[in-house]
Scaffold this motif. Structure first.
Motif, short mmCIF file in Angstrom:
data_model
loop_
_atom_site.label_atom_id
_atom_site.label_comp_id
_atom_site.label_asym_id
_atom_site.label_seq_id
_atom_site.Cartn_x
_atom_site.Cartn_y
_atom_site.Cartn_z
N GLU A 1 0.83 -1.22 0.00
CA GLU A 1 0.00 0.00 0.00
C GLU A 1 0.87 1.27 0.00
N ARG A 2 1.99 1.21 0.69
CA ARG A 2 2.88 2.38 0.67
C ARG A 2 3.41 2.64 -0.74
N LEU A 3 3.71 1.56 -1.46
CA LEU A 3 4.19 1.73 -2.84
C LEU A 3 3.08 2.27 -3.75
N LEU A 4 1.84 1.81 -3.52
CA LEU A 4 0.72 2.36 -4.30
C LEU A 4 0.67 3.88 -4.12
N ALA A 5 0.84 4.32 -2.87
CA ALA A 5 0.81 5.76 -2.60
C ALA A 5 1.99 6.45 -3.30
N ALA A 6 3.15 5.81 -3.27
CA ALA A 6 4.33 6.41 -3.91
C ALA A 6 4.14 6.52 -5.43
N LEU A 7 3.29 5.64 -5.99
CA LEU A 7 3.05 5.67 -7.44
C LEU A 7 1.85 6.56 -7.80
N GLY A 8 1.37 7.33 -6.85
CA GLY A 8 0.34 8.33 -7.18
C GLY A 8 -1.08 7.94 -6.83
N CYS A 9 -1.24 6.97 -5.95
CA CYS A 9 -2.60 6.55 -5.57
C CYS A 9 -2.98 7.10 -4.19
N THR A 10 -4.24 7.48 -4.07
CA THR A 10 -4.85 7.58 -2.76
C THR A 10 -5.33 6.19 -2.43
N VAL A 11 -4.89 5.63 -1.31
CA VAL A 11 -5.26 4.25 -0.97
C VAL A 11 -6.45 4.27 -0.04
N ARG A 12 -7.48 3.56 -0.44
CA ARG A 12 -8.71 3.49 0.38
C ARG A 12 -9.02 2.02 0.64
N ARG A 13 -9.10 1.67 1.90
CA ARG A 13 -9.40 0.27 2.23
C ARG A 13 -10.89 0.02 2.28
N VAL A 14 -11.33 -0.97 1.55
CA VAL A 14 -12.72 -1.42 1.63
C VAL A 14 -12.88 -2.15 2.96
N ASP A 15 -14.09 -2.11 3.53
CA ASP A 15 -14.34 -2.79 4.81
C ASP A 15 -13.78 -4.20 4.78
N SER A 16 -13.12 -4.59 5.86
CA SER A 16 -12.51 -5.92 5.85
C SER A 16 -13.56 -7.02 5.94
N ALA A 17 -13.17 -8.20 5.52
CA ALA A 17 -14.10 -9.33 5.45
C ALA A 17 -13.40 -10.54 6.08
N PRO A 18 -13.34 -10.57 7.41
CA PRO A 18 -12.51 -11.58 8.09
C PRO A 18 -12.86 -13.01 7.74
N SER A 19 -14.13 -13.26 7.37
CA SER A 19 -14.51 -14.65 7.11
C SER A 19 -14.34 -15.04 5.64
N TYR A 20 -13.83 -14.12 4.83
CA TYR A 20 -13.55 -14.45 3.42
C TYR A 20 -12.04 -14.56 3.23
N PRO A 21 -11.51 -15.79 3.16
CA PRO A 21 -10.05 -16.00 3.17
C PRO A 21 -9.32 -15.27 2.04
N ASP A 22 -9.98 -15.10 0.89
CA ASP A 22 -9.30 -14.52 -0.27
C ASP A 22 -9.65 -13.05 -0.49
N SER A 23 -10.26 -12.40 0.52
CA SER A 23 -10.78 -11.06 0.27
C SER A 23 -9.69 -10.02 0.02
N VAL A 24 -8.45 -10.29 0.44
CA VAL A 24 -7.37 -9.34 0.14
C VAL A 24 -7.18 -9.20 -1.38
#
Ligand code: CIR
Length: 262
Positions: free
Chosen positions: A45-68
């Protein structure tokens, strides 16, 4: 004073504690250190910001193993965002929170039953939209995408993929004229007349690179392919994504990149 908008918005999603139970298709299950995966994800995520992105996290989904691996839940264009119907049934519940995050950013459309489509099977060069025919994306999914995108002048092209999970495991764009690919998994002729650069044969997983504008973000695990790219004049930011790779994920999978529209 008003803050200048960044050129891109990157939607990301937390590493779920259940990631150890992720889907695996071409990889054997090996222990995943979730705490380490989280540290790597934060570095990403830090690299995304360095490449010109505003990083916004979608609500986490603890019970979905692949949600990342948020890339698989939507395909976003300047004109429209298309919510997918992931090929793995275990992942379909990841989509509603991504829909909520995209609402207001783009008009929304969706891929619907019986179609399946994973965002990891789609990459775009100009108005050409390459879509993998894989275990995750079926012919109906490609047809629905084609219909949804036709009004905007995009040309959808199905691409045969063998031996890996997604089209983007086998090929991704480096710029508007060049594709990085593993010729063992996809026929480079599918992208003609674009130029192709092959991964080093010792690094079959090295074809996944994330392009953000003119910037590139790449996994440090593929030094031989990296030096090929450097020989061609490409510079890239490097990330350690080794724990995410154990879940069959790669650098494009962990974000949805949207151009910031005026
Ligand atoms: C899955 O099998 O769905 C996940 N374990 C990995 C998804 C990787 N996503 C991607 O390449 N776009």
């Amino acid at each position: 004073m008003e803050r200048m908008p960044t050129p891109f918005l990157a939607l990301t999603r937390d590493v779920a504690p259940s990631m150890v139970d992720c889907e695996l298709t071409h990889l054997a299950r090996t222990p995943i250190d979730v705490a380490r995966a989280r540290i790597q994800h934060a570095g990403y995520e830090r690299l995304l910001a360095a490449l010109g992105c505003t990083v916004r996290r979608v609500d986490s989904a603890p019970s979905y193993p692949d949600s990342v691996f948020i890339e698989d839940t939507a395909v976003v264009f300047d004109e429209i965002a298309i919510l997918t119907r992931p090929g793995a049934a275990s992942r379909r519940g990841e989509v509603p929170a991504v829909e909520a995050a995209l609402a207001g950013l783009r008009p929304i459309a969706r891929i619907s039953d019986p179609a399946t489509l994973d965002g990891g099977d789609v990459f775009v060069v100009g108005r050409r939209v390459f879509v993998g025919r894989t275990g995750r994306t079926n012919a109906e999914g490609i047809a629905q995408l084609e219909e949804l995108l036709a009004p905007y002048g995009y040309l959808v092209e199905g691409v045969t993929v063998t031996g890996c999970l997604h089209l983007k495991s086998a090929a991704t764009a480096l710029d508007e004229a060049t594709v990085l690919c593993n010729p063992a998994w996809v026929d480079p002729a599918a992208f003609a007349p674009l130029r192709t650069i092959a991964v080093h044969p010792d690094e079959p997983m090295g074809a996944n690179i994330l392009r953000i504008g003119t910037g590139l973000l790449y996994d440090e695990a593929y030094p031989r392919t990296r030096s090929r790219l450097e020989d061609h004049g490409y510079a890239m930011q490097l990330v350690d994504a080794s724990e995410l790779a154990k879940a069959e994920g790669a650098v494009t999978c962990c974000s949805l990149i949207l151009r910031t529209l005026a």
